[in-house]
Design an enzyme around this catalytic site. Structure first.
Site, PDB file in Angstrom:
ATOM      1  N   GLU A  47       0.853  -1.199   0.000  1.00  0.00           N
ATOM      2  CA  GLU A  47       0.000   0.000   0.000  1.00  0.00           C
ATOM      3  C   GLU A  47       0.889   1.250   0.000  1.00  0.00           C
ATOM      4  O   GLU A  47       1.941   1.255   0.650  1.00  0.00           O
ATOM      5  CB  GLU A  47      -0.838  -0.020   1.291  1.00  0.00           C
ATOM      6  CG  GLU A  47      -1.652   1.228   1.569  1.00  0.00           C
ATOM      7  CD  GLU A  47      -2.223   1.266   2.998  1.00  0.00           C
ATOM      8  OE1 GLU A  47      -1.547   0.814   3.953  1.00  0.00           O
ATOM      9  OE2 GLU A  47      -3.355   1.761   3.143  1.00  0.00           O
ATOM     10  N   ASN A 114      -6.852   6.320  -1.713  1.00  0.00           N
ATOM     11  CA  ASN A 114      -5.780   5.375  -1.409  1.00  0.00           C
ATOM     12  C   ASN A 114      -6.033   4.202  -2.366  1.00  0.00           C
ATOM     13  O   ASN A 114      -6.983   3.441  -2.184  1.00  0.00           O
ATOM     14  CB  ASN A 114      -5.872   4.960   0.064  1.00  0.00           C
ATOM     15  CG  ASN A 114      -4.725   4.082   0.493  1.00  0.00           C
ATOM     16  OD1 ASN A 114      -4.051   3.474  -0.341  1.00  0.00           O
ATOM     17  ND2 ASN A 114      -4.507   3.981   1.788  1.00  0.00           N
ATOM     18  N   LYS A 131      -9.496   2.361  -1.913  1.00  0.00           N
ATOM     19  CA  LYS A 131      -9.704   1.790  -0.571  1.00  0.00           C
ATOM     20  C   LYS A 131     -11.030   2.223   0.046  1.00  0.00           C
ATOM     21  O   LYS A 131     -11.352   3.417   0.073  1.00  0.00           O
ATOM     22  CB  LYS A 131      -8.534   2.207   0.329  1.00  0.00           C
ATOM     23  CG  LYS A 131      -8.501   1.560   1.703  1.00  0.00           C
ATOM     24  CD  LYS A 131      -7.208   1.929   2.414  1.00  0.00           C
ATOM     25  CE  LYS A 131      -7.084   1.321   3.790  1.00  0.00           C
ATOM     26  NZ  LYS A 131      -5.817   1.722   4.442  1.00  0.00           N
ATOM     27  N   GLU A 150      -5.883   8.794   7.764  1.00  0.00           N
ATOM     28  CA  GLU A 150      -6.457   8.374   6.470  1.00  0.00           C
ATOM     29  C   GLU A 150      -7.850   8.962   6.270  1.00  0.00           C
ATOM     30  O   GLU A 150      -8.237   9.296   5.151  1.00  0.00           O
ATOM     31  CB  GLU A 150      -6.510   6.846   6.386  1.00  0.00           C
ATOM     32  CG  GLU A 150      -5.151   6.226   6.174  1.00  0.00           C
ATOM     33  CD  GLU A 150      -5.268   4.788   5.728  1.00  0.00           C
ATOM     34  OE1 GLU A 150      -5.824   4.539   4.650  1.00  0.00           O
ATOM     35  OE2 GLU A 150      -4.794   3.908   6.472  1.00  0.00           O
ATOM     36  N   CYS A 180      -4.904  -2.958   2.839  1.00  0.00           N
ATOM     37  CA  CYS A 180      -4.595  -2.877   4.271  1.00  0.00           C
ATOM     38  C   CYS A 180      -5.779  -3.125   5.194  1.00  0.00           C
ATOM     39  O   CYS A 180      -6.160  -4.255   5.408  1.00  0.00           O
ATOM     40  CB  CYS A 180      -3.922  -1.550   4.603  1.00  0.00           C
ATOM     41  SG  CYS A 180      -3.162  -1.617   6.241  1.00  0.00           S
ATOM     42  N   ASN A 205       0.277  -1.065   5.448  1.00  0.00           N
ATOM     43  CA  ASN A 205       1.181  -0.311   6.326  1.00  0.00           C
ATOM     44  C   ASN A 205       0.544  -0.396   7.702  1.00  0.00           C
ATOM     45  O   ASN A 205      -0.432   0.304   7.985  1.00  0.00           O
ATOM     46  CB  ASN A 205       1.226   1.176   5.948  1.00  0.00           C
ATOM     47  CG  ASN A 205       2.049   1.476   4.714  1.00  0.00           C
ATOM     48  OD1 ASN A 205       3.213   1.846   4.790  1.00  0.00           O
ATOM     49  ND2 ASN A 205       1.422   1.342   3.556  1.00  0.00           N
TER      50      ASN A 205
HETATM   51  N1  CDT Z   1      -2.939   1.430   6.467  1.00  0.00           N
HETATM   52  C1  CDT Z   1      -3.849   0.866   7.277  1.00  0.00           C
HETATM   53  O1  CDT Z   1      -5.005   0.689   6.909  1.00  0.00           O
HETATM   54  N2  CDT Z   1      -3.446   0.543   8.531  1.00  0.00           N
HETATM   55  C2  CDT Z   1      -4.301   0.062   9.566  1.00  0.00           C
HETATM   56  C3  CDT Z   1      -3.711   0.458  10.861  1.00  0.00           C
HETATM   57  C4  CDT Z   1      -4.559   0.172  12.023  1.00  0.00           C
HETATM   58  S1  CDT Z   1      -5.879   1.262  12.279  1.00  0.00           S
HETATM   59  C5  CDT Z   1      -5.234   2.701  12.859  1.00  0.00           C
HETATM   60  C6  CDT Z   1      -4.488  -1.456   9.518  1.00  0.00           C
HETATM   61  O2  CDT Z   1      -5.616  -1.912   9.621  1.00  0.00           O
HETATM   62  O3  CDT Z   1      -3.499  -2.193   9.436  1.00  0.00           O
END
Ligand code: CDT
Length: 319
Positions: A47, A114, A131, A150, A180, A205
């Site tokens: 991502e 995204n 996304k 985000e 993600c 990420n």
């Molecule tokens: N990039 C992304 O969606 N990361 C989220 C982080 C946790 S929620 C703050 C994930 O679900 O991995």
């Protein structure tokens, strides 16, 4: 019968804020060349693979924010990746921040997504996914060690305007994309499962530390694999999950990039927290063993009992 697709999970270590697109594309190309040497036909990058994970900072200057976005794909920095991949006849999936000026069907507004694209072995974009599950928060929350903005920087796509979990005929199979946080939601896989998906490609990420729930920190790698393995098994599909990981601008992010079979088993996995390629030769026909038995949807699903899934958003306990 077998339909083989050799896939590479091209994990990236951290990308510094000061790193240029050209430097990042050099790293993507290095992984692409490793993939070529190993007979890979499809490379999956993470991502937001062209920059650091910028939603960790609160910014108010729109020009500063927009510097992390791509206005065209391929663009000036990414054309070389497309050219080299096409020359080597390798397809790829790439995550990036997409800026759409005067978005059609969106009232002419500028939209920021995204996004992930699927590129075939000739260098043609055959799928684009924006996304849907945007995690985190929209306002500055200074109490956090780092932000996860985000919800501030990206739009959720409208249904019908490229929104939705789609599946494309590509690579002699049925391939879907998500990004993600989507991987944690069973609906993501099921909507693609109902289109017969045979391989889900996703990048992530994921910080080790989750500020609102630090008690989850030690479980973050477990939850990563748990979600993807369940999604694979319950829908009889391959899942390829690829991290941007390691220490990025002082923030530790999980690795654990994995290629998961329709059985739910991990068949290849990265072992480091840096740039690394994990490769598996995947038989897309292995999906049928699950799709025609335990998870034969047409025979066993009872959707008349699932209406709450789309009728209701938040949980409402009974009186
Ligand atoms: N990039 C992304 O969606 N990361 C989220 C982080 C946790 S929620 C703050 C994930 O679900 O991995």
């Amino acid at each position: 019968m077998a339909r083989w697709l050799t896939v590479g999970a091209a994990q990236l270590g951290g990308i510094a804020r000061a790193e240029t697109r050209a430097q990042v594309v050099d790293r993507l190309l290095a992984l692409l060349h490793q993939a070529h040497a190993m007979g890979v036909e499809l490379v999956v990058y993470p991502e937001l693979a062209l920059t650091t994970f910028f939603p960790r900072w609160f910014m108010t200057d729109q020009a500063e924010i927009d510097a992390f976005f791509e206005r065209t794909m391929p663009g000036p920095a990414t054309q070389r990746l497309f050219d080299e991949a096409a020359r080597l006849k390798i397809g790829f999936c790439l995550g990036y921040a997409e800026l759409v000026a005067d978005a059609e069907g969106e009232g002419g507004r500028t939209r920021r997504y995204n996004t992930a694209i699927l590129v075939d072995r000739a260098g043609t974009i055959v799928g684009r996914y924006r996304k849907i599950h945007l995690p985190g928060h929209a306002e500055h929350e200074p109490w956090r060690r780092f932000q996860h903005l985000e919800k501030r920087y990206f739009d959720v796509p409208e249904p019908g305007n490229e929104g939705g979990f789609k599946v494309w005929r590509a690579f002699d199979g049925l391939l879907g994309l998500c990004i993600c946080n989507d991987r944690r939601w069973p609906e993501t896989y099921r909507v693609m499962g109902l289109q017969g998906v045979e391989m889900v490609l996703l990048g992530y990420n994921t910080p080790v530390h989750n500020p609102p729930a630090p008690e989850h920190d030690t479980l973050s790698l477990f939850h990563n694999h748990l979600s993807m393995q369940a999604g694979a098994y319950q829908n009889g599909t391959w899942v390829v999950g690829v991290a941007k990981c390691g220490i990025e601008e002082g923030c530790e992010m999980i690795g654990g990039s994995a290629i998961i079979a329709p059985s739910g088993e991990i068949v290849a996995q990265c072992a480091t927290q840096g740039d690394e390629l994990a490769v598996a030769r995947c038989d897309l026909d292995r999906c049928a063993s699950y799709k025609t038995t335990t998870f034969n949807f047409a025979v066993h699903r009872q959707p008349q009992h699932y209406t709450l899934i789309t009728d209701r958003k938040g949980a409402v306990p009974p009186d």
